[in-house]
Design an enzyme around this catalytic site. Structure first.
Site, mmCIF file in Angstrom:
data_model
loop_
_atom_site.group_PDB
_atom_site.id
_atom_site.type_symbol
_atom_site.label_atom_id
_atom_site.label_comp_id
_atom_site.label_asym_id
_atom_site.label_seq_id
_atom_site.Cartn_x
_atom_site.Cartn_y
_atom_site.Cartn_z
ATOM 1 N N ASP A 99 0.864 -1.165 0.000
ATOM 2 C CA ASP A 99 0.000 0.000 0.000
ATOM 3 C C ASP A 99 0.910 1.228 0.000
ATOM 4 O OD1 ASP A 99 -2.450 1.552 0.480
ATOM 5 O OD2 ASP A 99 -3.212 -0.319 1.341
ATOM 6 N N ASP A 201 -3.222 4.594 -2.410
ATOM 7 C CA ASP A 201 -4.336 5.032 -1.575
ATOM 8 C C ASP A 201 -4.945 6.339 -2.115
ATOM 9 O OD1 ASP A 201 -5.743 4.562 1.013
ATOM 10 O OD2 ASP A 201 -4.907 6.508 1.546
ATOM 11 N N GLU A 264 -6.557 3.232 -5.994
ATOM 12 C CA GLU A 264 -7.830 3.229 -5.275
ATOM 13 C C GLU A 264 -8.636 4.419 -5.763
ATOM 14 O OE1 GLU A 264 -9.936 3.437 -0.879
ATOM 15 O OE2 GLU A 264 -8.217 4.682 -1.338
ATOM 16 N N HIS A 325 -11.212 -3.446 3.138
ATOM 17 C CA HIS A 325 -11.268 -3.099 4.557
ATOM 18 C C HIS A 325 -12.118 -1.866 4.835
ATOM 19 C CE1 HIS A 325 -8.282 -0.608 2.708
ATOM 20 N NE2 HIS A 325 -8.245 0.168 3.768
ATOM 21 N N ASP A 326 -12.626 -1.227 3.797
ATOM 22 C CA ASP A 326 -13.473 -0.040 3.981
ATOM 23 C C ASP A 326 -14.953 -0.324 3.731
ATOM 24 O OD1 ASP A 326 -11.240 1.646 4.451
ATOM 25 O OD2 ASP A 326 -10.912 1.812 2.285
#
Ligand code: GLC
Ligand code: CA
Length: 529
Positions: A99, A201, A264, A325-326
């Site tokens: 990430d 990200d 992302e 994870h969101d």
């Protein structure tokens, strides 16, 4: 780029390191834990792991607030542990994607500490500082994604700084060439250590309007929505200048063979596909979250898939994501029976699939009692259901205490289902969702029609999504019932053999004229040629 690119044929698996495997009893997963579970990932059949952030961080946003881009958090291990993890993953045929969090740092990062120390500091312009508006309030109306204004007043130097997320996550100023150079050096540092790519990200946030114009109101805002939805993010993200930055990042990564950039991007399809760039200047894969966002019915899903396939530029490669994870977990969004349909869809569509850890077990969201809530967003905006802890609970390995995740006190509670929903039990069950995931990944590996083939929709009864994947002489039909009622789907070409059913009990069955589907069943059929 050729059809041989590993990231086209491969399946990506997201590891949330805090919740994967603890080895030192502190209740948090670590790098040694991930390393100890590589054999499971090989057994499952995935090709690459993406690790959510493992850098030093005060953990205000669980690693998405980085205080040192050139190191590993002692909570996760050391650079030596990291090198050992990469070496062992590579030896086992697994790629490692990190990430990369370029939009903001932690407020504890030395850059920000210097920046906030004085208006004259050399790092002042590494962040976004502005005077108050005439009324003393924030410089514009921009909102934080996690609630409240996106501007925090710093009394030491009497200016506001901008943060698209928590106040503890100040945004870097990507208009500053020094920021860019420093952040490209970060990429090189990890590329030199052998990582195979990055998930970037909030990529669409990096460049903001030069004049910081106010965002317009969102007519679609409903009371009870997260407050960020009050405004349309017209000037705070997805600005045209971003493409220059991405082209620079791409050049950095392209200097190394076989590496990949994934962005992302929460954007409508027409905007999302712009991030492929032109002629290799964008990211390889702009993460496509529309399977998460579209309502779960055939009309919406089929329409979205067709629209996406139409929009992906020629020569670029699609991709699909069911969870991260969101986002609420797929088994909670669509139910455990349709979760199998979702798995078959994800792994038979044309494009790189990304799996979220635990979805292969059918893990569901675990509602958090107020005292267990860790997510800063949930704390800022309680009662709206925006918390992300429910989908971040520890991986369920076995029926041992704490699901075999930790010998200590887990940082988030383990789901009470773990006694039966765990890798140990489900891997021995021939009909489990885990077995289904594994068989789907195997089929994708052994049938180039599934990994790389062309795709076309096939005539089907209502509430069934059916498509054909073809490569060379190989033809494969996928038919998925979205409704929970039996159906019969005509076979293009007349005859075939069932390769797999979501119910895992029809392998090898010959079908002629049509293939029957039971309620909530999906099948993959090799068509006679
Ligand atoms: C991304 C991450 C999310 C994080 C946010 C701010 O959306 O996936 O977890 O909170 O960025 O860094
Ligand atoms: Ca640990």
């Amino acid at each position: 780029m050729g059809a041989d690119d590993w990231w086209k044929k491969g399946t990506i698996y997201q590891v949330y390191p805090l919740s994967f495997q603890d080895t030192n009893g502190d209740g948090r997963g670590d790098l040694a834990g991930i390393r100890s579970r590589l054999d499971y990932l090989v057994w499952l059949g995935v090709d690459a792991i993406w690790l959510s952030p493992i850098y030093p961080s005060p953990m205000a946003d669980f690693g998405y607030d980085v205080s040192d881009y050139w190191n590993i958090s002692p909570k996760f291990g050391t650079l030596g542990d990291f090198d050992a993890l990469v070496a062992e993953a590579h030896a086992k045929g697994l790629r490692v994607i990190l990430d990369y969090v370029p939009n903001h740092t932690s407020d504890q990062h030395p850059w920000f500490r210097a920046s906030r120390a004085s208006r004259d500091d050399a790092k002042r312009d590494w962040y976004i500082w502005r005077d108050a508006a005439a009324d003393g309030g924030p410089p514009n109306n921009w909102l934080s994604n996690f609630g409240g204004s996106a501007w925090t007043f710093d009394s030491a130097t009497e200016q506001y700084y901008y943060h698209a997320f928590l106040p503890a996550q100040p945004d870097l100023n990507w208009r500053n060439p020094k920021v860019r150079e420093a952040m490209y050096d970060v990429l090189r540092f990890w590329l030199d250590r052998g990582v195979d790519g990055f998930r970037v990200d909030v990529l669409w946030h990096l460049m903001k309007d030069a004049e910081l114009r106010d965002n317009p109101p969102n007519p679609g805002y409903q009371p009870g929505d997260p407050s960020i939805r009050r405004l349309l993010q017209v000037y705070s993200c997805d600005r045209p200048e971003i493409f220059e930055v991405i082209a620079e990042m791409r050049r950095v990564v392209d200097a190394y063979p076989d590496r990949i950039l994934i962005g992302e991007l929460y954007l409508p399809l027409e905007r999302l596909v712009a991030y492929y760039g032109t002629a290799g200047t964008g990211v390889h894969l702009p993460f496509n979250f529309h399977l998460i966002q579209a309502p779960w019915n055939v009309r919406e899903i089929a329409g979205m898939i067709a629209e996406y396939e139409r929009l992906v530029p020629p020569g670029e490669w699609p991709n699909w994501v069911l969870g991260n994870h969101d986002q609420p977990r797929i088994a909670s969004r669509v139910g455990v029976r349709q979760a199998r349909i979702a798995a078959m869809l994800l792994l038979t569509l044309r494009g790189t699939p990304t799996l979220y850890y635990g979805d292969e077990l059918g893990m569901v969201d675990l509602p958090m009692r107020p005292e267990k809530v860790r997510d800063g967003w949930a704390k800022n905006e309680p009662g709206l259901g925006v918390g992300r802890d429910p989908q971040r609970t520890p991986m369920q390995w076995s029926a041992a205490p704490n699901a075999g995740f930790t010998s200590g006190d887990p940082w988030l509670p383990v789901q009470p289902t773990y006694a039966s929903v765990n890798v140990d039990a489900l891997s021995r069950d021939e009909r489990s969702i885990l077995t289904l995931y594994r068989r789907l990944i195997q089929l994708r590996r052994t049938h180039s029609a599934l990994a790389l083939g062309a795709k076309r929709l096939v005539e089907s009864p209502q509430a069934v999504l059916a498509y054909e994947r073809t490569h060379g002489t190989s033809r494969i039909l996928v038919a998925l019932d979205f409704e929970g009622a039996p159906k019969s789907v005509p076979l293009p070409g007349g005859r075939g053999t069932v390769l797999l059913s979501t119910h895992l009990d029809r392998e090898g069955e010959s079908v002629e004229g049509a293939v029957g589907l039971r309620a909530d069943e999906g099948v993959i059929v090799a068509l006679a040629t």
